[in-house]
Design a protein around this motif. Structure first.
Motif, PDB file in Angstrom:
ATOM      1  N   ALA A   1      37.420  36.801  46.085  1.00  0.00           N
ATOM      2  CA  ALA A   1      38.860  36.903  45.816  1.00  0.00           C
ATOM      3  C   ALA A   1      39.261  38.300  45.348  1.00  0.00           C
ATOM      4  N   ALA A   2      38.307  39.215  45.228  1.00  0.00           N
ATOM      5  CA  ALA A   2      38.570  40.504  44.583  1.00  0.00           C
ATOM      6  C   ALA A   2      39.591  41.358  45.296  1.00  0.00           C
ATOM      7  N   THR A   3      39.675  41.252  46.625  1.00  0.00           N
ATOM      8  CA  THR A   3      40.554  42.159  47.381  1.00  0.00           C
ATOM      9  C   THR A   3      41.931  41.573  47.677  1.00  0.00           C
ATOM     10  N   LEU A   4      42.209  40.371  47.243  1.00  0.00           N
ATOM     11  CA  LEU A   4      43.522  39.779  47.506  1.00  0.00           C
ATOM     12  C   LEU A   4      44.614  40.622  46.833  1.00  0.00           C
ATOM     13  N   PRO A   5      45.711  40.935  47.557  1.00  0.00           N
ATOM     14  CA  PRO A   5      46.758  41.789  46.976  1.00  0.00           C
ATOM     15  C   PRO A   5      47.682  41.010  46.041  1.00  0.00           C
ATOM     16  N   VAL A   6      48.093  41.681  44.962  1.00  0.00           N
ATOM     17  CA  VAL A   6      48.972  41.072  43.968  1.00  0.00           C
ATOM     18  C   VAL A   6      50.247  41.890  43.867  1.00  0.00           C
ATOM     19  N   LEU A   7      51.376  41.209  43.922  1.00  0.00           N
ATOM     20  CA  LEU A   7      52.685  41.841  43.755  1.00  0.00           C
ATOM     21  C   LEU A   7      53.417  41.081  42.664  1.00  0.00           C
ATOM     22  N   GLY A   8      53.718  41.761  41.567  1.00  0.00           N
ATOM     23  CA  GLY A   8      54.412  41.055  40.499  1.00  0.00           C
ATOM     24  C   GLY A   8      54.451  41.824  39.206  1.00  0.00           C
ATOM     25  N   ARG A   9      55.059  41.179  38.187  1.00  0.00           N
ATOM     26  CA  ARG A   9      55.210  41.779  36.866  1.00  0.00           C
ATOM     27  C   ARG A   9      54.755  40.771  35.825  1.00  0.00           C
ATOM     28  N   VAL A  10      53.933  41.235  34.886  1.00  0.00           N
ATOM     29  CA  VAL A  10      53.358  40.351  33.878  1.00  0.00           C
ATOM     30  C   VAL A  10      53.682  40.899  32.498  1.00  0.00           C
ATOM     31  N   HIS A  11      54.134  40.017  31.602  1.00  0.00           N
ATOM     32  CA  HIS A  11      54.331  40.438  30.216  1.00  0.00           C
ATOM     33  C   HIS A  11      53.009  40.307  29.479  1.00  0.00           C
ATOM     34  N   THR A  12      52.718  41.279  28.640  1.00  0.00           N
ATOM     35  CA  THR A  12      51.402  41.325  27.998  1.00  0.00           C
ATOM     36  C   THR A  12      51.172  40.175  27.025  1.00  0.00           C
ATOM     37  N   THR A  13      52.222  39.498  26.601  1.00  0.00           N
ATOM     38  CA  THR A  13      52.051  38.357  25.699  1.00  0.00           C
ATOM     39  C   THR A  13      51.911  37.042  26.454  1.00  0.00           C
ATOM     40  N   ALA A  14      51.988  37.086  27.798  1.00  0.00           N
ATOM     41  CA  ALA A  14      51.962  35.845  28.588  1.00  0.00           C
ATOM     42  C   ALA A  14      50.904  35.898  29.675  1.00  0.00           C
ATOM     43  N   VAL A  15      49.792  36.566  29.420  1.00  0.00           N
ATOM     44  CA  VAL A  15      48.759  36.734  30.440  1.00  0.00           C
ATOM     45  C   VAL A  15      48.141  35.401  30.835  1.00  0.00           C
ATOM     46  N   SER A  16      47.792  34.564  29.848  1.00  0.00           N
ATOM     47  CA  SER A  16      47.143  33.283  30.156  1.00  0.00           C
ATOM     48  C   SER A  16      48.044  32.400  31.005  1.00  0.00           C
ATOM     49  N   GLY A  17      49.320  32.323  30.669  1.00  0.00           N
ATOM     50  CA  GLY A  17      50.248  31.508  31.445  1.00  0.00           C
ATOM     51  C   GLY A  17      50.415  32.023  32.861  1.00  0.00           C
ATOM     52  N   TRP A  18      50.477  33.352  33.015  1.00  0.00           N
ATOM     53  CA  TRP A  18      50.627  33.928  34.349  1.00  0.00           C
ATOM     54  C   TRP A  18      49.406  33.609  35.211  1.00  0.00           C
ATOM     55  N   LEU A  19      48.228  33.675  34.631  1.00  0.00           N
ATOM     56  CA  LEU A  19      47.016  33.370  35.391  1.00  0.00           C
ATOM     57  C   LEU A  19      46.982  31.912  35.839  1.00  0.00           C
ATOM     58  N   GLN A  20      47.471  31.016  34.993  1.00  0.00           N
ATOM     59  CA  GLN A  20      47.459  29.607  35.376  1.00  0.00           C
ATOM     60  C   GLN A  20      48.405  29.340  36.544  1.00  0.00           C
ATOM     61  N   LEU A  21      49.426  30.173  36.692  1.00  0.00           N
ATOM     62  CA  LEU A  21      50.376  30.015  37.804  1.00  0.00           C
ATOM     63  C   LEU A  21      49.972  30.816  39.031  1.00  0.00           C
ATOM     64  N   LEU A  22      48.885  31.567  38.943  1.00  0.00           N
ATOM     65  CA  LEU A  22      48.482  32.443  40.034  1.00  0.00           C
ATOM     66  C   LEU A  22      48.175  31.659  41.307  1.00  0.00           C
ATOM     67  N   ALA A  23      47.660  30.446  41.150  1.00  0.00           N
ATOM     68  CA  ALA A  23      47.289  29.638  42.320  1.00  0.00           C
ATOM     69  C   ALA A  23      48.494  29.276  43.181  1.00  0.00           C
ATOM     70  N   ARG A  24      49.714  29.423  42.664  1.00  0.00           N
ATOM     71  CA  ARG A  24      50.907  29.130  43.444  1.00  0.00           C
ATOM     72  C   ARG A  24      51.235  30.233  44.448  1.00  0.00           C
ATOM     73  N   THR A  25      50.723  31.435  44.188  1.00  0.00           N
ATOM     74  CA  THR A  25      51.058  32.555  45.072  1.00  0.00           C
ATOM     75  C   THR A  25      49.857  33.078  45.844  1.00  0.00           C
ATOM     76  N   LEU A  26      48.646  32.771  45.401  1.00  0.00           N
ATOM     77  CA  LEU A  26      47.439  33.234  46.077  1.00  0.00           C
ATOM     78  C   LEU A  26      46.479  32.052  46.293  1.00  0.00           C
ATOM     79  N   PRO A  27      45.649  32.108  47.324  1.00  0.00           N
ATOM     80  CA  PRO A  27      44.692  31.027  47.591  1.00  0.00           C
ATOM     81  C   PRO A  27      43.484  31.095  46.662  1.00  0.00           C
ATOM     82  N   VAL A  28      43.745  30.931  45.367  1.00  0.00           N
ATOM     83  CA  VAL A  28      42.675  31.014  44.374  1.00  0.00           C
ATOM     84  C   VAL A  28      42.757  29.835  43.423  1.00  0.00           C
ATOM     85  N   SER A  29      41.678  29.626  42.715  1.00  0.00           N
ATOM     86  CA  SER A  29      41.658  28.665  41.604  1.00  0.00           C
ATOM     87  C   SER A  29      41.271  29.411  40.342  1.00  0.00           C
ATOM     88  N   VAL A  30      41.805  28.980  39.215  1.00  0.00           N
ATOM     89  CA  VAL A  30      41.508  29.584  37.920  1.00  0.00           C
ATOM     90  C   VAL A  30      40.959  28.490  37.023  1.00  0.00           C
TER      91      VAL A  30
END
Length: 439
Positions: free
Chosen positions: A392-421
């Protein structure tokens, strides 16, 4: 400038005539040696007074110098200074003749220039001196550097540090003792107890035969020994804004490290990890240089960011302009609103950027950035360790993340990329978030 002992008319006259004495000696020896020679004269006079309990007299030599009791103090001082200058010139002439390879006994004397080996020798000696000064109390070190390098008067230093002139004199002598002891150690000698005036630094360096006076040590000091240095590091999820002594400021990102060294003629920062934003006070006589991996950024005064991102270096300019030398040796000028992302050993073309170091305001922006680099960046703000699998290392990411909400953003990552967290227990009970590609 040396300050006189109040009980000595001769040293009082020395204090009042100091600048004129420097100019007087400079006309004979040149400006590089004049200040050291006049300081040497003062040390001779002051130590002779202390050791004999009376007014200082001239050092004995082959010339006849009138006693200070029989001559006006000012005239006596100029006589001593003249003799010291003559001795200095004679030593230089004898040195030049000794190393003259022309084979002509009556040929013109010349001053030998230090070669590469001599320069290396200076650096070794200066390293010993620097280490010795680091062992001194801060006030003693500051007074000594201001006296020897900046030429500050003892009266000025006394006022600056809230002490007496006598205390300033003692601090300078204490530091000089440390310098001598360091150079004795460098020569493999044991410093003998002091019985008279201090030895010339050039003789301790063992380079008098090459025409090197103590002024060479101080000139080298200005180039090689930092006057200010600082090591900075931040923990995860913590920023640091550090004011600097020249009016500049450095803002260090989370989980970042930097080392600063200010010299007389340059300001230097080594970025060791993470990101840093610099607001540099303009100083045309001291360029400000940031080194990160194999990239060097040089400015006179501006606002910019330097970041280590994997094997690449990011340089982004907020205001002003910077000069960037990349790992291939190419040099470019970067203007406000431009950035460079330089892979190791390569060049790149400038790109437009809308925000410089948005992490200062709590945001991280990604523009088609490989997921591995995104995860590496987010790890500085994540409460949990992160790991991305190679698939999954080369999958491109487009977006903005707040530094206080990293864990929440990662949990939602599967909605935009074919990954599991998924959390994965590691040794010590610490849970690591693992990102892998969905099949």
């Amino acid at each position: 400038m040396p300050s006189p002992a109040p009980s000595s008319p001769l040293l009082t006259a020395f204090h009042d005539s100091y600048h004129e004495l420097v100019r007087f000696v400079a006309r004979r020896t040149g400006p590089q040696s004049a200040r050291d020679l006049v300081h040497d004269a003062w040390i001779r006079l002051a130590e002779r007074q202390r050791s004999e309990g009376r007014r200082p007299e001239a050092p004995s030599d082959e010339r006849s110098t009138p006693s200070p009791q029989n001559i006006a103090p000012r005239a006596y001082l100029y006589t001593v200074a003249d003799h010291i200058a003559i001795d200095h010139l004679r030593r230089g002439q004898r040195t030049a003749q000794r190393f003259d390879s022309s084979g002509k006994e009556d040929g013109p004397a010349f001053a030998a220039s230090p070669d590469v080996a001599d320069t290396h020798t200076y650096r070794q000696a200066l390293a010993e001196v620097e280490n010795a000064l680091q062992q001194l109390p801060a006030r003693c070190r500051d007074i000594f550097l201001a006296d020897r390098i900046d030429g500050a008067s003892h009266a000025e230093l006394a006022l600056r540090h809230g002490v007496s002139v006598k205390t300033v004199e003692r601090e300078v002598m204490r530091a000089m003792d440390g310098v001598e002891a360091a150079l004795h150690r460098w020569r493999g000698e044991t410093a003998a107890p002091r019985t008279g005036r201090r030895r010339a630094l050039s003789s301790l360096l063992g380079l008098a035969g090459l025409g090197v006076s103590s002024s060479a040590l101080w000139l080298g000091w200005r180039q090689w020994v930092p006057q200010y240095q600082l090591q900075l590091a931040t923990a995860k999820r913590r920023l640091l804004r550090q004011p600097l002594p020249d009016g500049s400021t450095l803002t260090l990102d989370a989980d970042s490290r930097a080392e600063l060294r200010y010299y007389a003629a340059r300001r230097q920062v080594q970025l060791l990890a993470g990101s840093a934003f610099f607001a540099v006070a303009r100083d045309t006589e001291r360029p400000f240089t940031v080194e990160a991996s194999d990239v060097q950024v040089t400015v006179l005064g501006t606002r910019f960011e330097v970041a280590l991102e994997g094997d690449a270096v990011l340089v982004a300019v907020d205001t002003g302009r910077v000069r960037v030398r990349d790992g291939s040796g190419g040099v470019q000028t970067l203007l406000a609103g431009q950035m460079l992302r330089l892979p190791a050993g390569q060049s790149a073309q400038p790109q437009a950027i809308t925000a410089v170091a948005p992490w200062r305001d709590g945001w991280l922006d990604f523009q088609n950035t490989p997921l591995a680099e995104v995860v590496e960046r987010l790890a500085r703000y994540s409460p949990h360790p992160l790991r991305v699998e190679a698939d999954a290392a080369t999958l491109p990411v487009l977006g903005r993340v707040h530094t206080t909400a990293v864990s929440g953003w990662l949990q939602l990552l599967a909605r935009t990329l074919p990954v599991s967290v998924q959390p994965e227990e590691a040794e010590g009970g610490i849970s690591t978030l693992v990102i892998r590609r969905r099949s």
